[in-house]
Scaffold this active site. Structure first.
Site, PDB file in Angstrom:
ATOM      1  N   CYS A 102       7.520  31.990 -34.691  1.00 49.41           N
ATOM      2  CA  CYS A 102       8.751  31.749 -35.426  1.00 49.41           C
ATOM      3  C   CYS A 102       8.408  30.899 -36.653  1.00 49.41           C
ATOM      4  CB  CYS A 102       9.777  31.038 -34.551  1.00 49.41           C
ATOM      5  SG  CYS A 102       9.234  29.384 -34.019  1.00 49.41           S
ATOM      6  N   HIS A 119       3.193  24.724 -28.214  1.00 48.59           N
ATOM      7  CA  HIS A 119       2.781  24.901 -26.825  1.00 48.59           C
ATOM      8  C   HIS A 119       2.026  26.218 -26.640  1.00 48.59           C
ATOM      9  CE1 HIS A 119       5.923  21.849 -25.161  1.00 48.59           C
ATOM     10  NE2 HIS A 119       4.804  21.279 -25.567  1.00 48.59           N
ATOM     11  N   GLU A 166      10.658  17.999 -26.585  1.00 49.87           N
ATOM     12  CA  GLU A 166      11.841  18.051 -27.446  1.00 49.87           C
ATOM     13  C   GLU A 166      12.971  17.200 -26.873  1.00 49.87           C
ATOM     14  OE1 GLU A 166      15.242  21.194 -28.947  1.00 49.87           O
ATOM     15  OE2 GLU A 166      13.240  21.997 -28.506  1.00 49.87           O
ATOM     16  N   THR A 207      16.537  23.499 -28.104  1.00 48.61           N
ATOM     17  CA  THR A 207      16.560  24.718 -28.923  1.00 48.61           C
ATOM     18  C   THR A 207      15.961  25.944 -28.243  1.00 48.61           C
ATOM     19  OG1 THR A 207      14.426  24.200 -29.970  1.00 48.61           O
ATOM     20  CG2 THR A 207      16.428  23.361 -31.045  1.00 48.61           C
ATOM     21  N   CYS A 210      17.724  28.102 -30.996  1.00 51.67           N
ATOM     22  CA  CYS A 210      17.260  28.585 -32.294  1.00 51.67           C
ATOM     23  C   CYS A 210      17.294  30.108 -32.379  1.00 51.67           C
ATOM     24  CB  CYS A 210      15.867  28.040 -32.602  1.00 51.67           C
ATOM     25  SG  CYS A 210      14.504  28.988 -31.928  1.00 51.67           S
ATOM     26  N   SER A 259       5.208  26.465 -22.337  1.00 44.67           N
ATOM     27  CA  SER A 259       6.066  26.963 -23.405  1.00 44.67           C
ATOM     28  C   SER A 259       7.444  27.304 -22.834  1.00 44.67           C
ATOM     29  CB  SER A 259       5.444  28.212 -24.051  1.00 44.67           C
ATOM     30  OG  SER A 259       6.389  28.868 -24.877  1.00 44.67           O
ATOM     31  N   SER A 260       8.434  26.510 -23.200  1.00 42.70           N
ATOM     32  CA  SER A 260       9.784  26.715 -22.672  1.00 42.70           C
ATOM     33  C   SER A 260      10.326  28.092 -23.028  1.00 42.70           C
ATOM     34  CB  SER A 260      10.719  25.631 -23.213  1.00 42.70           C
ATOM     35  OG  SER A 260      12.051  25.853 -22.790  1.00 42.70           O
ATOM     36  N   ASN A 261      10.210  28.482 -24.290  1.00 42.09           N
ATOM     37  CA  ASN A 261      10.809  29.763 -24.694  1.00 42.09           C
ATOM     38  C   ASN A 261      10.105  30.947 -24.038  1.00 42.09           C
ATOM     39  OD1 ASN A 261       9.060  31.306 -26.939  1.00 42.09           O
ATOM     40  ND2 ASN A 261       8.773  29.107 -27.219  1.00 42.09           N
ATOM     41  N   SER A 316       5.449  30.641 -29.779  1.00 43.66           N
ATOM     42  CA  SER A 316       4.250  29.883 -30.146  1.00 43.66           C
ATOM     43  C   SER A 316       2.962  30.646 -29.864  1.00 43.66           C
ATOM     44  CB  SER A 316       4.236  28.534 -29.405  1.00 43.66           C
ATOM     45  OG  SER A 316       4.481  28.705 -28.031  1.00 43.66           O
TER      46      SER A 316
END
Length: 318
Positions: free
Chosen positions: A14, A43, A128, A166, A196, A224-226, A268
């Site tokens: 991103c 991450h 975060e 986010t 986001c 990595s959360s996302n 990421s």
């Protein structure tokens, strides 16, 4: 049994990640090695190792950076106390916090200054969340689930507002917000949602793909959360999914039955990891590898941190 591989789009980097990684790269060019980075810049272990090879040194806390050296703060943001500690150590700081995270920090400060108790929806221990809560620790409460909402003990006269991490699941966060509104009908909401654009788009791309695939591989790191949320989205839609760092973690037993494999990557994860996964399938005789594209164009670009832009201009003028 695998006959085809479909590649989700959008996927991967991103704008915030692009900016953060470029920040470290440009700082190394400008100052030379070493450049210190507080926490992982993003991450992804592959990104970290690549930057380490170029001279970046990753540390857990700013207190580990020798006085007077350059330190980059990660894309996930830091608490005000980190900035203050860095000033005391005379560190040359470059803040690579994603602008969308900075927006959440600003919301937290504004709500707290206006006398609100702030409910932060997020995951405990995530950098975060730690940075956001550090903006007004006496005014912010963290909730991770609907159960946490039910256990909140707040007075009837409390002024309440909520903000979110986010990189959360859109669906799960929506359920938590619904629970908050049910318990606290007058709770104040952000003017624009905090999750986001990239997190939303990647989850949407996975949802659109699910009917076409038998299994989804998500390329991303464990922290990595996302990326983890993409796995959850697939599983919630009834499709098996696994998070992998790279092609070396693919278990061929997963592939004994599925005919169509979906592949995506977290925000990421660099695109070269997707290429490596595709090559892994090609080496095993899968020739039908193609994009599954949605009509979503991501054209967001964030400028480099102001501290770095200023130094680069000075260097160019010399």
């Amino acid at each position: 049994m695998v006959k085809r591989v479909l590649l989700a789009s959008p996927r991967g980097y991103c704008a915030g990640v692009e900016r953060a990684v470029e920040t470290v790269e440009r700082a190394l060019e400008l100052y030379g090695a070493p450049v210190y980075v507080r926490k992982q810049i993003v991450h992804n272990i592959h990104v970290v190792r690549e930057l380490e090879a170029r001279g970046a040194i990753f540390v857990e806390e700013e207190s580990e950076v020798p006085a007077g050296n350059t330190v980059v703060f990660s894309a996930h943001g830091v608490a005000p106390s980190v900035h203050e500690n860095s000033r005391r150590r005379s560190l040359n700081t470059i803040d690579a916090t994603c602008p969308l995270v900075t927006k959440v920090h600003a919301q937290a400060r504004r709500y707290a200054a206006d006398g609100y108790t702030v409910i932060l929806i997020g995951h405990s221990g995530h950098e975060e969340v730690e940075g956001t809560m550090g903006e007004a620790p006496e005014s912010i409460l963290l909730v991770e689930s609907i159960e946490d909402v039910e256990q909140l003990h707040l007075g009837s006269t409390d002024r309440l507002a909520y903000i979110t991490q986010t990189t959360l699941s859109i669906d799960e966060t929506g359920q938590i917000i619904t629970a908050l509104r049910h318990r606290f009908p007058d709770i104040h909401a952000p003017k624009k949602e905090d999750i986001c654009y990239a997190t939303s788009n990647r989850q949407w791309a996975v949802k659109e793909m699910l009917a076409q695939v038998d299994l989804l591989l998500v390329i991303g790191s464990r922290n990595s959360s996302n990326s983890n949320r993409l796995v959850e989205v697939a599983r919630a839609g009834g499709v098996d999914s696994y998070l992998i760092e790279d092609e070396s973690e693919i278990d061929e037993r997963w592939l004994e039955v599925p005919e169509t494999i979906g592949v995506t990557s977290g925000a990421s994860a660099p695109e070269h990891l997707v290429v490596r996964v595709c090559n892994w399938f090609r080496e095993r005789g899968v020739d039908d590898i193609r994009p599954y594209e949605l009509d979503v164009q991501e054209d967001v670009v964030f400028r480099l941190p102001v501290e770095l832009r200023r130094e680069l201009r000075l260097a160019e003028a010399q």
